[in-house]
Motif scaffolding. Structure first.
Motif, mmCIF file in Angstrom:
data_model
loop_
_atom_site.group_PDB
_atom_site.id
_atom_site.type_symbol
_atom_site.label_atom_id
_atom_site.label_comp_id
_atom_site.label_asym_id
_atom_site.label_seq_id
_atom_site.Cartn_x
_atom_site.Cartn_y
_atom_site.Cartn_z
ATOM 1 N N ALA A 155 0.835 -1.206 0.000
ATOM 2 C CA ALA A 155 0.000 0.000 0.000
ATOM 3 C C ALA A 155 0.867 1.253 0.000
ATOM 4 O O ALA A 155 0.574 2.225 -0.719
ATOM 5 N N TYR A 156 1.942 1.267 0.801
ATOM 6 C CA TYR A 156 2.820 2.436 0.842
ATOM 7 C C TYR A 156 3.632 2.562 -0.443
ATOM 8 O O TYR A 156 3.896 3.669 -0.918
ATOM 9 N N ALA A 157 4.042 1.430 -1.019
ATOM 10 C CA ALA A 157 4.753 1.490 -2.295
ATOM 11 C C ALA A 157 3.848 2.083 -3.373
ATOM 12 O O ALA A 157 4.280 2.915 -4.185
ATOM 13 N N ARG A 158 2.592 1.677 -3.380
ATOM 14 C CA ARG A 158 1.643 2.243 -4.343
ATOM 15 C C ARG A 158 1.413 3.726 -4.052
ATOM 16 O O ARG A 158 1.280 4.537 -4.977
ATOM 17 N N GLY A 159 1.381 4.080 -2.758
ATOM 18 C CA GLY A 159 1.246 5.472 -2.393
ATOM 19 C C GLY A 159 2.427 6.313 -2.838
ATOM 20 O O GLY A 159 2.294 7.527 -3.065
ATOM 21 N N ALA A 160 3.590 5.673 -2.971
ATOM 22 C CA ALA A 160 4.786 6.370 -3.459
ATOM 23 C C ALA A 160 4.823 6.455 -4.976
ATOM 24 O O ALA A 160 5.742 7.049 -5.545
ATOM 25 N N GLY A 161 3.829 5.852 -5.644
ATOM 26 C CA GLY A 161 3.740 5.942 -7.092
ATOM 27 C C GLY A 161 4.333 4.766 -7.835
ATOM 28 O O GLY A 161 4.564 4.846 -9.048
ATOM 29 N N VAL A 162 4.561 3.636 -7.136
ATOM 30 C CA VAL A 162 5.122 2.439 -7.763
ATOM 31 C C VAL A 162 3.996 1.435 -8.017
ATOM 32 O O VAL A 162 3.203 1.139 -7.109
ATOM 33 N N ASP A 163 3.922 0.924 -9.235
ATOM 34 C CA ASP A 163 2.915 -0.085 -9.572
ATOM 35 C C ASP A 163 3.329 -1.409 -8.940
ATOM 36 O O ASP A 163 4.154 -2.151 -9.483
ATOM 37 N N THR A 164 2.766 -1.698 -7.782
ATOM 38 C CA THR A 164 3.111 -2.892 -7.011
ATOM 39 C C THR A 164 1.875 -3.762 -6.884
ATOM 40 O O THR A 164 0.802 -3.277 -6.513
ATOM 41 N N ARG A 165 2.016 -5.068 -7.160
ATOM 42 C CA ARG A 165 0.870 -5.980 -7.136
ATOM 43 C C ARG A 165 1.224 -7.255 -6.386
ATOM 44 O O ARG A 165 2.398 -7.599 -6.240
ATOM 45 N N TRP A 166 0.188 -7.958 -5.935
ATOM 46 C CA TRP A 166 0.370 -9.128 -5.069
ATOM 47 C C TRP A 166 -0.404 -10.314 -5.634
ATOM 48 O O TRP A 166 -1.615 -10.245 -5.814
ATOM 49 N N MET A 167 0.322 -11.393 -5.914
ATOM 50 C CA MET A 167 -0.279 -12.638 -6.384
ATOM 51 C C MET A 167 -0.054 -13.731 -5.336
ATOM 52 O O MET A 167 0.999 -13.799 -4.705
ATOM 53 N N VAL A 168 -1.034 -14.597 -5.197
ATOM 54 C CA VAL A 168 -0.966 -15.714 -4.247
ATOM 55 C C VAL A 168 -1.103 -17.020 -5.016
ATOM 56 O O VAL A 168 -2.091 -17.219 -5.737
ATOM 57 N N VAL A 169 -0.118 -17.904 -4.886
ATOM 58 C CA VAL A 169 -0.167 -19.177 -5.591
ATOM 59 C C VAL A 169 -1.140 -20.129 -4.892
ATOM 60 O O VAL A 169 -1.384 -20.023 -3.697
ATOM 61 N N ARG A 170 -1.674 -21.037 -5.674
ATOM 62 C CA ARG A 170 -2.524 -22.098 -5.122
ATOM 63 C C ARG A 170 -1.737 -23.399 -5.132
ATOM 64 O O ARG A 170 -0.883 -23.617 -6.003
ATOM 65 N N GLY A 171 -2.049 -24.273 -4.177
ATOM 66 C CA GLY A 171 -1.343 -25.551 -4.107
ATOM 67 C C GLY A 171 -2.247 -26.658 -3.616
ATOM 68 O O GLY A 171 -3.345 -26.413 -3.109
ATOM 69 N N THR A 172 -1.771 -27.866 -3.761
ATOM 70 C CA THR A 172 -2.495 -29.030 -3.262
ATOM 71 C C THR A 172 -2.073 -29.313 -1.824
ATOM 72 O O THR A 172 -1.043 -28.813 -1.355
ATOM 73 N N PRO A 173 -2.845 -30.134 -1.085
ATOM 74 C CA PRO A 173 -2.403 -30.518 0.264
ATOM 75 C C PRO A 173 -1.011 -31.150 0.278
ATOM 76 O O PRO A 173 -0.216 -30.878 1.183
ATOM 77 N N ALA A 174 -0.712 -31.953 -0.737
ATOM 78 C CA ALA A 174 0.611 -32.583 -0.797
ATOM 79 C C ALA A 174 1.702 -31.530 -0.975
ATOM 80 O O ALA A 174 2.780 -31.613 -0.361
ATOM 81 N N PHE A 175 1.442 -30.522 -1.801
ATOM 82 C CA PHE A 175 2.408 -29.436 -2.010
ATOM 83 C C PHE A 175 2.682 -28.701 -0.714
ATOM 84 O O PHE A 175 3.840 -28.436 -0.357
ATOM 85 N N PHE A 176 1.641 -28.372 0.032
ATOM 86 C CA PHE A 176 1.836 -27.616 1.259
ATOM 87 C C PHE A 176 2.465 -28.469 2.366
ATOM 88 O O PHE A 176 3.133 -27.923 3.248
ATOM 89 N N ARG A 177 2.277 -29.772 2.316
ATOM 90 C CA ARG A 177 3.021 -30.636 3.273
ATOM 91 C C ARG A 177 4.515 -30.579 2.967
ATOM 92 O O ARG A 177 5.349 -30.530 3.884
ATOM 93 N N ILE A 178 4.856 -30.583 1.682
ATOM 94 C CA ILE A 178 6.270 -30.501 1.288
ATOM 95 C C ILE A 178 6.858 -29.153 1.688
ATOM 96 O O ILE A 178 7.961 -29.084 2.243
ATOM 97 N N THR A 179 6.144 -28.071 1.422
ATOM 98 C CA THR A 179 6.696 -26.745 1.743
ATOM 99 C C THR A 179 6.759 -26.524 3.250
ATOM 100 O O THR A 179 7.643 -25.818 3.733
ATOM 101 N N LYS A 180 5.847 -27.143 4.002
ATOM 102 C CA LYS A 180 5.944 -27.052 5.464
ATOM 103 C C LYS A 180 7.171 -27.822 5.947
ATOM 104 O O LYS A 180 7.867 -27.395 6.878
ATOM 105 N N ARG A 181 7.449 -28.937 5.311
ATOM 106 C CA ARG A 181 8.666 -29.703 5.636
ATOM 107 C C ARG A 181 9.899 -28.855 5.340
ATOM 108 O O ARG A 181 10.862 -28.832 6.130
ATOM 109 N N LEU A 182 9.892 -28.137 4.214
ATOM 110 C CA LEU A 182 11.002 -27.239 3.886
ATOM 111 C C LEU A 182 11.113 -26.110 4.903
ATOM 112 O O LEU A 182 12.215 -25.719 5.306
#
Length: 488
Positions: free
Chosen positions: A66-93
């Motif tokens: 929000a502050y970066a956008r307020g400073a005039g920078v085009d900043t955006r936020w993407m959230v990836v989707r995953g399967t339960p198996a994927f998130f078990r692996i990333t939690k292990r990591l």
């Protein structure tokens, strides 16, 4: 097919910082905003994470963007989707990068194939959006596998690691081995502490401490009567007959009411409104050691049964955080440890799952709970950076934290909080908490100094200046084709 989704963030004006900064600090912030606009002219800065709510990254990103956008920078936020198996692996990591075995599951070829497949699906959608020259900040292990594809498409990819270990053991090495093929494609990597930088990234690492947004709902000023009203309406403390309305102010300036209650495991009634509370607020994660906090508090009460204090262990609803498959099991372990305690102890320990349907309502509840706390605890076994500790310090609350990881940078022992050298030392935890409960003068002094420490070192104004320096070094690296040095 798994597709990422965008979280839309409204711009926030930097002018809000002016009353909190000295003249020199305000001029520097304005100059950084100009630099950021110039550096990113015609380009977009993408942030990619694995969840939109729950946990430190989801706390940090919305307001920084929000502050970066307020400073005039085009900043955006993407959230990836995953399967339960994927998130078990990333939690292990996640555990392995902290030097912990977690559930002990393998990180072999099959896990690698699952990880790549999920991120390959997500990458297809991102490639439609990300243009050559754009800057992409990938957050934590869940997104590291996107680096090769996005770099090949011409993006300037930075991997942001919010966790780590001060020592390189077999588990840490296993995690870096898993991630190494992807991280080779990142131009730079950002860490919260220099000690977290692995050898494979030593030539292109940047150190930037996280921060909090002092204007967020979670950190906004709150009158004591409103604090008690919010906690009373959610069931965290007893509701006084003449309680005020549980009102908070949303980010857009609109007043709102806390309507939802917390899901609480307790024996008997809620604490009285004037009861001193020892509080830990964190995700239901074994590395936050909520069971250890409970047992340390139980030890304190067994030694001092007449002590006037109760414990609240609070975390998000266990179904609300998509990338944390261990939350429910961790909460069950805490409940089991609570049931082991004698009757008089269970009456003074409260386990609360806070509603997450409305993130700003949740933030208001956390704000009230931290402000009401007599002592805020963060007894982590490992910690990249404890946002809840910094939040409590901003509110001038006395804190007791483990002397591990990023907590060592946040809390100066005997200056603005107390550190427990060994996170497994329950008697030492009990002594530190008892000391603050018994000595209000010490507690007030530590809290006052903690507030100023956060103001100068851990706010978004400082963080934004570090991000501008990151962009400058990223462009310099692109031009030189090499990296020479660290931002410390």
């Amino acid at each position: 097919m798994l597709k990422p989704f965008e979280v839309h963030v409204q711009a926030s004006a930097l002018a809000a910082f002016r009353p909190q900064l000295t003249g020199v600090e305000w001029e520097a912030l304005q100059a950084n905003a100009v630099q950021a606009r110039d550096l990113m002219a015609g380009r977009t800065c993408w942030n990619v994470s694995s969840t939109a709510r729950g946990g430190g990254v989801a706390e940090l990103l919305p307001r920084m963007l929000a502050y970066a956008r307020g400073a005039g920078v085009d900043t955006r936020w993407m959230v990836v989707r995953g399967t339960p198996a994927f998130f078990r692996i990333t939690k292990r990591l996640h555990h392995a990068l902290h030097g912990s075995r977690g559930d002990g599951s393998p990180l072999g070829a099959a896990e690698r194939a699952c990880y790549e497949e999920v991120l390959r699906d997500n990458a297809e959608e991102l490639l439609v959006l990300v243009r050559p020259g754009d800057v992409v900040l990938l957050h934590d292990p869940q997104t590291a596998g996107l680096a090769p594809t996005l770099t090949a498409a011409g993006a300037r990819v930075v991997w942001r690691c919010h966790i780590g270990s001060d020592t390189l053991d077999a588990e840490v090495a296993r995690a870096w081995g898993f991630l190494a093929p992807d991280l080779a494609a990142a131009r730079l990597a950002v860490f919260s502490r220099a000690a977290y930088v692995p050898p494979l990234l030593a030539d292109r690492s940047v150190v930037i401490a996280p921060s909090i947004d002092i204007f967020a709902v979670k950190n906004q000023p709150m009158a004591p009567e409103v604090t008690r009203a919010i906690l009373g309406h959610t069931g965290l403390v007893g509701l006084a007959p003449d309680a005020s309305e549980p009102i908070f102010t949303r980010t857009d300036g609109v007043p709102a009411r806390v309507s939802r209650g917390a899901d609480i495991v307790r024996l008997g009634s809620a604490p009285a409104p004037d009861m001193p509370l020892v509080v830990q607020v964190s995700r239901w994660d074994p590395l936050k050691d909520p069971v250890g906090v409970l047992r340390g508090f139980a030890l304190l009460l067994r030694e001092s049964p007449g002590l006037r204090a109760e414990l609240v262990l609070a975390g998000p609803s266990v179904t609300s955080v998509a990338d944390d498959p261990e939350a429910a099991a961790t909460l069950e372990a805490v409940i089991a440890a609570w049931r082991e305690q004698p009757h008089f102890l269970r009456q003074r320990v409260h386990l609360a799952c806070l509603p997450m349907v409305d993130p700003e309502e949740n933030a208001a509840i956390v704000n009230a709970l931290q402000r009401h706390a007599a002592v805020v605890v963060q007894k982590s076994l490992r910690e990249g950076f404890g946002l809840t500790v910094t939040e409590a310090m901003w509110k001038a609350r006395p804190v007791v934290a483990s002397a591990v990881g990023g907590l060592l940078d946040q809390v100066r022992h005997e200056v603005d909080g107390l550190l427990v050298r060994d996170p497994g030392d329950l008697p030492a935890l009990a002594v530190a908490v008892r000391r603050l409960l018994d000595d209000p003068v010490l507690a007030a002094r530590l809290g006052t100094q903690a507030h100023e420490h956060v103001r100068t070192r851990f706010t978004a104004a400082r963080h934004l200046s570090d991000l501008v320096a990151l962009l400058q070094r990223l462009d310099a690296r692109v031009e030189r084709g090499a990296w020479a040095g660290h931002l410390m």
